[in-house]
Design a protein around this motif. Sequence first.
Motif, mmCIF file in Angstrom:
data_model
loop_
_atom_site.group_PDB
_atom_site.id
_atom_site.type_symbol
_atom_site.label_atom_id
_atom_site.label_comp_id
_atom_site.label_asym_id
_atom_site.label_seq_id
_atom_site.Cartn_x
_atom_site.Cartn_y
_atom_site.Cartn_z
ATOM 1 N N ARG A 207 0.832 -1.209 0.000
ATOM 2 C CA ARG A 207 0.000 0.000 0.000
ATOM 3 C C ARG A 207 0.869 1.262 0.000
ATOM 4 N NH1 ARG A 207 -4.357 1.373 4.716
ATOM 5 N NH2 ARG A 207 -5.063 3.381 3.875
ATOM 6 N N LEU A 208 1.929 1.261 0.811
ATOM 7 C CA LEU A 208 2.835 2.419 0.866
ATOM 8 C C LEU A 208 3.599 2.595 -0.442
ATOM 9 C CD1 LEU A 208 4.287 2.009 4.466
ATOM 10 C CD2 LEU A 208 2.953 3.963 3.625
ATOM 11 N N ALA A 209 4.177 1.510 -0.947
ATOM 12 C CA ALA A 209 4.945 1.597 -2.194
ATOM 13 C C ALA A 209 4.017 1.904 -3.365
ATOM 14 C CB ALA A 209 5.700 0.291 -2.436
ATOM 15 N N GLY A 210 2.804 1.328 -3.327
ATOM 16 C CA GLY A 210 1.825 1.590 -4.379
ATOM 17 C C GLY A 210 1.446 3.061 -4.413
ATOM 18 N N ALA A 211 1.237 3.636 -3.224
ATOM 19 C CA ALA A 211 0.880 5.056 -3.135
ATOM 20 C C ALA A 211 1.981 5.915 -3.754
ATOM 21 C CB ALA A 211 0.653 5.449 -1.682
ATOM 22 N N ALA A 212 3.238 5.533 -3.511
ATOM 23 C CA ALA A 212 4.359 6.290 -4.088
ATOM 24 C C ALA A 212 4.343 6.176 -5.609
ATOM 25 C CB ALA A 212 5.678 5.777 -3.525
ATOM 26 N N SER A 213 4.009 4.987 -6.125
ATOM 27 C CA SER A 213 4.053 4.793 -7.581
ATOM 28 C C SER A 213 2.949 5.576 -8.296
ATOM 29 C CB SER A 213 3.948 3.309 -7.936
ATOM 30 O OG SER A 213 2.619 2.856 -7.745
ATOM 31 N N PHE A 214 1.888 5.935 -7.583
ATOM 32 C CA PHE A 214 0.813 6.721 -8.202
ATOM 33 C C PHE A 214 1.341 8.026 -8.797
ATOM 34 C CE2 PHE A 214 -3.732 5.546 -6.836
ATOM 35 C CZ PHE A 214 -3.445 4.203 -6.813
ATOM 36 N N ARG A 215 2.419 8.566 -8.204
ATOM 37 C CA ARG A 215 2.915 9.872 -8.662
ATOM 38 C C ARG A 215 3.317 9.882 -10.128
ATOM 39 N NH1 ARG A 215 7.375 10.681 -6.203
ATOM 40 N NH2 ARG A 215 7.350 9.068 -4.619
ATOM 41 N N MET A 216 3.689 8.692 -10.670
ATOM 42 C CA MET A 216 4.081 8.699 -12.080
ATOM 43 C C MET A 216 2.878 8.914 -12.997
ATOM 44 S SD MET A 216 5.024 4.792 -13.029
ATOM 45 C CE MET A 216 4.185 3.466 -12.226
ATOM 46 N N PHE A 217 1.662 8.782 -12.453
ATOM 47 C CA PHE A 217 0.463 8.998 -13.269
ATOM 48 C C PHE A 217 -0.023 10.450 -13.221
ATOM 49 C CE2 PHE A 217 0.134 4.489 -11.840
ATOM 50 C CZ PHE A 217 0.284 3.890 -13.085
ATOM 51 N N LEU A 218 0.708 11.305 -12.540
ATOM 52 C CA LEU A 218 0.295 12.710 -12.448
ATOM 53 C C LEU A 218 0.599 13.433 -13.746
ATOM 54 C CD1 LEU A 218 1.712 13.665 -8.931
ATOM 55 C CD2 LEU A 218 -0.710 13.656 -9.570
#
Length: 266
Positions: A207-218
Motif C-alpha cells: 500500500r505504501l509503495a503503491g501510493a508512491a508509484s501513483f505519482r508517475m500517473f500525475l
Amino acid sequence: MAELDSLREPDHTGSNRCWPCTLVNACLVVLFVLWLRVRNRRLASLAVATVGVAAIYLRGYVVPYTPQFAPRLVAASPLPNELFHDADVRDPESERESLAETDLDGETVLSELAAAGVVEADGEMLLLTEDVDDAWHEEMAHLSTLSLSALADETRRTLDTVSETDTFTDGAEWVVIDGELVGRPVVVAELAAYRVLDEYVDDESVRLAGAASFRMFLDECPVCETPLAESSEVSCCGGYTKPNQSPDDILVCPACEQRLFTFPSE
Ligand SMILES: [Zn+2]
C-alpha cells in the motif's frame, strides 16, 4: 506578480540556480556599469544595473550562453569549487522523495496493483483504473485545500510509519517527516493514494509503495494544478553529484519548484 512569474526561468532559478553563472553574470554587470560610469553615462549605467540584477534574479543569468562558459571559468579560477556546489542552504541528504521508504521493487508493486484492480494495461501503457483515478483526484483536491501544517498533522495521523511531522518553507513548501523533507505536492499525492488504496490492498508495504508509484500517473501538480514538466537532474552547469551514473529524468512542478517523480534509470 503574475507578470514577473511569466518572466521567470525555473530551469535556472530557485533550487536550479547555478551559482557560477550567477556570480560571473553579477561580475560582468558590475564591470559594464563601472565602464559606463567612467564614460559619464550615469543613466545608462543605472538602467544596466537595474535590468541586469532583475534578469539575474528572475532568469538565472543575463549574458547569453552563460551556462556554456561560466562554470569552466569559475572552475579555472582559484575560488574553491565547494563554494558553489555544497553551500546549499538545504542539505540534499535531508530530502527524500516519498512518504515512506519500502524495499519492494517497482515490478512487484505494479503487479500487485494490477492483481488488485488498481492499474490496468492499455496497450503498452499502464493506467490507473477509472474508479481509482477518480477517487484519487477527489482526495487530492481535498488534501490540497489543507494548510501546510494541517497537511503535516493529517500525515502523522494517517501513517503509522510516521512518528513526527513538522513544516518547512524555503521558497518551496515541505512537510518534515521524522527529520526529512518531503515536498508538499508529493505528500498530497501520496497521502491521497494511500487512502484510496485502503479499499484495494491489504499488505501495508504494498500500500505504501503503491501510493508512491501513483505519482508517475500525475500530469498536473496536485497543489497548484500547473502542468508538470519533464526535466533532468543536471543543473545548468553540469553540477551533477553522482558522476558514475547518468542523470535521472524527473517530473517537476515549475510553479512549486518541486520534484514529483523520478523515473527509474535504465
Ligand atoms: Zn505546483
